[in-house]
Design an enzyme around this catalytic site. Sequence first.
Site, PDB file in Angstrom:
ATOM      1  N   GLY A 201       0.812  -1.208   0.000  1.00  0.00           N
ATOM      2  CA  GLY A 201       0.000   0.000   0.000  1.00  0.00           C
ATOM      3  C   GLY A 201       0.844   1.255   0.000  1.00  0.00           C
ATOM      4  O   GLY A 201       2.004   1.234  -0.414  1.00  0.00           O
ATOM      5  N   LEU A 227      -3.740  -5.533  -5.918  1.00  0.00           N
ATOM      6  CA  LEU A 227      -2.640  -4.581  -5.758  1.00  0.00           C
ATOM      7  C   LEU A 227      -1.540  -5.130  -4.851  1.00  0.00           C
ATOM      8  O   LEU A 227      -1.814  -5.619  -3.756  1.00  0.00           O
ATOM      9  CB  LEU A 227      -3.210  -3.300  -5.144  1.00  0.00           C
ATOM     10  N   ASP A 228      -0.302  -5.015  -5.276  1.00  0.00           N
ATOM     11  CA  ASP A 228       0.867  -5.409  -4.480  1.00  0.00           C
ATOM     12  C   ASP A 228       0.885  -6.896  -4.172  1.00  0.00           C
ATOM     13  O   ASP A 228       1.610  -7.334  -3.270  1.00  0.00           O
ATOM     14  CB  ASP A 228       0.951  -4.609  -3.171  1.00  0.00           C
ATOM     15  N   GLU A 229       0.086  -7.669  -4.902  1.00  0.00           N
ATOM     16  CA  GLU A 229       0.022  -9.106  -4.637  1.00  0.00           C
ATOM     17  C   GLU A 229       0.563  -9.927  -5.799  1.00  0.00           C
ATOM     18  O   GLU A 229       0.538 -11.148  -5.770  1.00  0.00           O
ATOM     19  CB  GLU A 229      -1.438  -9.521  -4.381  1.00  0.00           C
TER      20      GLU A 229
ATOM     21  N   ARG C 211       4.137 -17.187  -0.778  1.00  0.00           N
ATOM     22  CA  ARG C 211       4.075 -15.873  -1.411  1.00  0.00           C
ATOM     23  C   ARG C 211       5.172 -15.691  -2.455  1.00  0.00           C
ATOM     24  O   ARG C 211       5.124 -14.798  -3.279  1.00  0.00           O
ATOM     25  CB  ARG C 211       4.192 -14.787  -0.316  1.00  0.00           C
TER      26      ARG C 211
END
Lengths: 285, 285, 285, 285
Positions: A201, A227-229, C211
């Site tokens: 974020g 987003l950002d993933e 991740r």
Amino acid sequence: MRNAILFVHCPDRSGLVAAVSSWIGANGGNIEHFEQHVDEETSTFFMRAEWSLEAFRIADEDIEDRFRREVGDAFAMNARVHVDGGRPRIAIFVSTLSHCLTDLLARAESGELAVDVPLVVSNHESLREVSERHGVAFEHVPVTAENKARAEEHQQSLLDAHGVELVVLARYMQILSADFLVAWQERVINIHHSFLPAFAGARPYHRAHARGVKIIGATSHYATEDLDEGPIIAQGVATVSHRDAVSDLVRKGRDVERVVLAEAVRAHTERRVLVHHGRTVVFGS
Amino acid sequence: MRNAILFVHCPDRSGLVAAVSSWIGANGGNIEHFEQHVDEETSTFFMRAEWSLEAFRIADEDIEDRFRREVGDAFAMNARVHVDGGRPRIAIFVSTLSHCLTDLLARAESGELAVDVPLVVSNHESLREVSERHGVAFEHVPVTAENKARAEEHQQSLLDAHGVELVVLARYMQILSADFLVAWQERVINIHHSFLPAFAGARPYHRAHARGVKIIGATSHYATEDLDEGPIIAQGVATVSHRDAVSDLVRKGRDVERVVLAEAVRAHTERRVLVHHGRTVVFGS
Amino acid sequence: MRNAILFVHCPDRSGLVAAVSSWIGANGGNIEHFEQHVDEETSTFFMRAEWSLEAFRIADEDIEDRFRREVGDAFAMNARVHVDGGRPRIAIFVSTLSHCLTDLLARAESGELAVDVPLVVSNHESLREVSERHGVAFEHVPVTAENKARAEEHQQSLLDAHGVELVVLARYMQILSADFLVAWQERVINIHHSFLPAFAGARPYHRAHARGVKIIGATSHYATEDLDEGPIIAQGVATVSHRDAVSDLVRKGRDVERVVLAEAVRAHTERRVLVHHGRTVVFGS
Amino acid sequence: MRNAILFVHCPDRSGLVAAVSSWIGANGGNIEHFEQHVDEETSTFFMRAEWSLEAFRIADEDIEDRFRREVGDAFAMNARVHVDGGRPRIAIFVSTLSHCLTDLLARAESGELAVDVPLVVSNHESLREVSERHGVAFEHVPVTAENKARAEEHQQSLLDAHGVELVVLARYMQILSADFLVAWQERVINIHHSFLPAFAGARPYHRAHARGVKIIGATSHYATEDLDEGPIIAQGVATVSHRDAVSDLVRKGRDVERVVLAEAVRAHTERRVLVHHGRTVVFGS
């Protein structure tokens, strides 16, 4: 000296290396790079083979299809072939921060990155001169909540007109729509100025400072709707201490951002990245 | 679950990957790891293949010979086969510093390193208790200029008696003779407390401090007749500043030494290291 | 060679360095270390001064009070004085993982950490031998949801009996109560096996693997009621790749955990850590 | 907002911090940064104090002299005062490699480095355009064995004409004369593309590759008559493996060179570097 690059992933089983390498050799290909990897948790086989097309007896446009029919299908392989043709053309999207842009332009100009940069797109005017003095077209595409769809159409037409195959978000402060990102899946690379998933974020350096971390980082990843993933391609870190103000984190972070973004662009344009289940396999690293 | 490991190096040419992988598959081997690398300066092909012997149809003792006759000789391959049989047995040579010894013993005991340590040899008495409380035999072998040859004979007989296949010099402050090192070629791993080739020789931390370097390091390498010149397996570094006295360099360096030595021992005992022209290829790294 | 250590924080203003250093000198103290730092965001002044008590003319127990009255109060200083008296006594809490425990015991034994470790507390029996062979008392205190309050009373009485001033949670898998942590505020150091704030909570290596991060880390921090949110003292990282399975992350992470935890224990026991608004100032780093 | 910066080194003794800080305060200076360090091997005291001149009651040109007479001489201090006046002016010397030049120009332009770059000097023509498009004067000064003395005279006159106070050798492949370096003592910063003292001299990446090191580095240092022996200001490293050819070392090394050189220029121009006995004290790092 044209090369073919074959990416494969499939359930692991016996005979995969031999099947692929024999097929390449039988058709006149000389393997220059061969790398395989088995993910033990899921028993998935990943492979990248690169061979010279000099004496290869299959036409470029038939390679993928022939491989699938003659080898891949029997092993339930997911196979993809690239034929390396000239320098990839990339567009750089920026807002007002120049450090990643100037770094990429300098690397392209010096040959450190084997890419062409025909186009810079920005929602601000401020980096026009920096771009144009490198002989790169600079297109100002303002983006607001209202005009976003039209702005993206415009961006898409610019990308088409310049024959772009990869978009690099070099600290571009606008969020691209899901439609755009789906159309450009695995062809948009973003740099996030934190060591993801920490401080996903906005304003990560401020939050890193407030939290008192002793190491900061940056992350380059394929941009996705979440987003950002998106799948992480490269990460880097720098040591900080209580002596560092937010402005110091910003400064130290820039050095990491530059290097990490260039590393991701290099890996992608050298056709070394495979994405599977939200994670990357970066061959040759 | 026994595995065979095949190391190959030879002049690079077409068909090498297919030839090796097909032979393994044709004899019932299921390849678990396959890694190749071409050194472009010398056009040398390096390869490591590991496969399960579960359904393999060649007896352990015949694998290397059969491979050479059926594949290797046609390609001028230098080939070597290991059959992975149980945990490698290592001896640790020490003088008075305990940090690498205790680290290796703890890693072996916890299973982090899959090795057995039946023997510690020292030219001092001081680390006897540390060794014996881990249930490891401790042998005090004093070394002087006069008794060196006899001391090495004694060391050799201890190594034989304990079935040792790898000697780890964990800050052992004696120089082994050329004869010993030739007999144990590529089977003696040393840790040098500097970032070789900087500060080769004695008192590297003192010299690093005097020179005012901002980073120090440690190097694990195979011991050879040419002191501190053996093939490097692993290196690590730590940041230092003007605030660090020599004693701080020593302290920070110890953390690097421990990690770097353990990394080298792990790479060697997992049969991932190939030496060629004084340099190592460390597969899987 | 006893030293006094003075920590100060207060609103920044003119004359602070002179006021403190003159007072020390006027009372016969010879400053050995002096470090100040101003946080520019909040205009807060932080300071640590260390001086020899050899010729100091104020009795140990009066130093803090005299300093406040004669200097601190006029500048609205928050001041704290430690008189360095011998080696700090620490207790290590563990569960079943041995790597941090054996590392700390080895460092204490070799003198690398200038601490005494009289006590190991565990909710399991498995690390008794490892502790006792270092001559350290091992106390098995089982913890369940039902007996937790009584278990902590027992732990507290053990800490009292052994004169412990710092508790180190060396991969201790139980959560201490808010009451306990308030009583031991800034005197309990935990090691978390992730690069906080990423992967706070359980199973960080599994989540880091899922991740697809390219760097993992470990974090040592003061334990507070807000789990994994306490002030960070030290962090470290290690590079990973797609080739690393979860078990490799665990292994690489252990090397980081050991070093980072030892670094935090050293900083704390050398009286170099000041906590302010949830962040640490680690002087001398 | 002008500041004064005072560097001191002298034999360590009691009362130094108080003497300096009291003098500054008594003359109306508000200390913004104060850092001291004692080298224990030589009992040498090092100090840097920075204070605002806003309410300071001594004229700029008298500060150093007054400090010496009123404080320094009594303690045998070696003292030096800088008054921070505007942005330092630096000249960049290059040959044909552009990566450090473009990096420094971009940092100066974006404000990341608070310096002015009025001049680039090169013994080749090839980087003229890169320089001039940043609005920087480019002067081609060919250097041969025969004309070296005259070339340096020319360089000196260019430096004078542009009011330069620091020369940065950004991969400049000529050796400056002892005379030039003595005249510019501690005002010429060089970047060496190795982790000095390893691979001092020519072609370090080739030699690092031949030696098989696992880490490469770069070193920024003050240039002195003794080639590659000057006081080290900053160093950085990058990990390499057997997979990296010399060209990869060159590429990875460039990222390190850029960052390390910029770090040294920043430390110098922020007046944070003190040289003593061939080593640097880099305050604030």
